[in-house]
Design an enzyme around this catalytic site. Structure first.
Site, PDB file in Angstrom:
ATOM      1  N   CYS A 126       0.964  -1.071   0.024  1.00  0.00           N
ATOM      2  CA  CYS A 126       0.217  -0.110  -0.160  1.00  0.00           C
ATOM      3  C   CYS A 126       0.796   1.161  -0.305  1.00  0.00           C
ATOM      4  O   CYS A 126       0.391   2.301  -0.438  1.00  0.00           O
ATOM      5  CB  CYS A 126      -1.047  -0.089   1.131  1.00  0.00           C
ATOM      6  SG  CYS A 126      -0.173   0.256   2.744  1.00  0.00           S
TER       7      CYS A 126
ATOM      8  N   HIS B 138      -1.706   0.835   7.552  1.00  0.00           N
ATOM      9  CA  HIS B 138      -2.252   0.550   6.139  1.00  0.00           C
ATOM     10  C   HIS B 138      -2.317   1.967   5.683  1.00  0.00           C
ATOM     11  O   HIS B 138      -2.590   2.912   6.447  1.00  0.00           O
ATOM     12  CB  HIS B 138      -3.432  -0.106   6.297  1.00  0.00           C
ATOM     13  CG  HIS B 138      -4.096  -0.353   4.687  1.00  0.00           C
ATOM     14  ND1 HIS B 138      -3.487  -0.969   3.811  1.00  0.00           N
ATOM     15  CD2 HIS B 138      -5.122  -0.311   4.281  1.00  0.00           C
ATOM     16  CE1 HIS B 138      -3.998  -1.066   2.588  1.00  0.00           C
ATOM     17  NE2 HIS B 138      -5.203  -0.708   3.056  1.00  0.00           N
TER      18      HIS B 138
END
Length: 436
Positions: free
Chosen positions: A51, A286
């Site tokens: 990510c 994340h």
């Protein structure tokens, strides 16, 4: 493995012990830029870790679709539009990483010939190539390529102009989509920026760009993708901390496109002033993207909005200034006037509402009361029915009064409250979108 490839590996992965980089970690990062079948302009992330590259690319990609493409249905782009906008976005990020117009761009690629020359190859005048999987033996055998073998066959292509870069990046569309597309693009950014230049910007060069245990991208890696600078911090400029200089985002980054909200980090004002209303949201593990088409959100602050922000630096709730701090916020005003008009009972407090009415009676915020918003999370398991798609909602930006609407208290909302303390979010789905 060539010396250049080894330097890239050491910078990205560190120098692991005898066991090398865990196969599971390398596997998590071995994916291409793949569009979701459920949301044609959204990129999928298969496992945790990449990510740090995919979210910044998604944010720039949304900017190009929403604000640079005319007459396109941004939620239902064609395959040709996917190809064009992805390659244009990758080129844009590479151009941001290039220090000057006189320097060359470098692309990390896999060999197209049926040879496996492990040397680092620089082609100063490359011909545009069609990098189809059938032309690349290493791509055909991607499942069998381990960490060492993959890095031994990486080659470097050198391009001299922006036009040449965009042409070749477009011709390599299948490479970016294939198994190692994310890593090859990350290595291309690193080679274009320059390994030594990155080392000079990173605060602790002993820490690799990818965490060797959890596989998360470092703050330096994220900043490199977002701003073109691999600095380790997100505050404004350089700071002196315990006698040491700590590098942050320089003033020249103030005009950049994106803005990182981190739950655990204080973000500087330069990154809080994007050109487009697209933000990267970060949890502890994340990255996701929050965006809207409402350009008023990135308009310059009005005097009253600036006053409200200053007021909130003295009171996180943004409603009241207590005794002892009054003189700090009104140092340019007559203190006696302030006391008589805003604190007539001598309680030693000033209310935000009275303050704004006194000094900014006719100024309203340029931000609309409500507007559509969207949230993107590339992980399948973080989406409803494991289909990567945008979660749509409505944002309500309230004034200083107690909001009449109370919505969830989720991490997404808490992230956004660092910018808009009185924001409320109404999502069209049963559950709020996840930051993780």
């Amino acid at each position: 493995m060539s010396d250049t490839n080894k330097e890239v590996v050491d910078l990205v992965w560190g120098r692991p012990g005898g066991g090398g980089v865990p196969a599971s970690l390398f596997r998590r990062w071995s994916q291409g830029f793949v569009f979701s079948e459920a949301e044609r302009s959204a990129l999928e992330q298969f496992e945790g870790g990449p990510c740090a590259v995919i979210a910044p690319v998604q944010a720039f990609l949304l900017k190009n679709i929403l604000f640079n493409t005319e007459g396109s249905n941004w939620k239902d782009i064609s395959e040709e539009e996917q190809r064009t906008v992805l390659c244009s976005t990758l080129s844009e990020i590479l151009e941001s990483a290039c220090l000057s117009k006189t320097q060359a761009f470098h692309l990390a690629t896999l060999p197209r010939a049926k040879t496996t020359d492990s040397s680092d190859i620089t082609d100063s005048h490359p011909e545009p190539e069609s990098s189809q999987p059938t032309d690349t033996p290493t791509a055909l055998a991607a499942e069998e390529l381990g960490f060492e073998r993959f890095h031994s066959v990486i080659q470097k292509r050198t391009l001299r102009t922006d036009a040449e870069l965009r042409e070749v990046v477009l011709s390599l569309y299948d490479t970016w989509k294939n198994k190692f597309g994310v890593l090859l693009f990350l290595y291309s950014v690193i080679l274009t920026k320059g390994i030594e230049n990155i080392k000079n910007e990173i605060e602790d060069t002993s820490e690799p760009l990818i965490d060797p245990v959890y596989g998360h991208g470092s703050q330096s890696l994220i900043n490199l993708l977002v701003t073109g600078h691999a600095v380790s911090n997100v505050w404004d400029g350089d700071r002196e901390c315990s006698g040491m200089s700590r590098h942050g985002i320089g003033m020249e980054i103030g005009a950049q496109l994106l803005f990182l909200f981190f739950l655990l980090l204080k973000v500087g004002a330069f990154l809080k002033s994007p050109k487009f209303p697209i933000w990267i949201l970060g949890s502890e593990t994340h990255l996701s993207v929050f965006f809207t088409k409402e350009m008023a959100l990135v308009a310059p602050e009005s005097p009253s909005e600036q006053a409200r922000r200053v007021f909130q630096t003295f009171d996180p709730e943004g409603k009241i200034i207590k005794k002892g701090r009054i003189s700090s916020i009104v140092y340019v005003c007559d203190v006696n006037l302030m006391k008589s008009k805003l604190d007539p009972e001598g309680l030693g407090i000033i209310l935000l509402g009275q303050f704004l009415q006194e000094f900014f009676p006719d100024q309203d915020s340029v931000i609309p009361d409500s507007f559509p918003v969207y949230h993107y999370n590339g992980l399948k398991q973080s989406n409803h029915n494991e289909k990567v798609s945008y979660v749509e909602g409505t944002a309500l930006v309230m004034g200083f009064e107690d909001p009449m609407v109370r919505t969830d208290d989720t991490p997404v909302k808490r992230c956004l409250q660092t910018k808009w303390p009185y924001i409320e979010l109404l999502w069209t789905t049963e559950r709020s979108p996840s930051l993780n």
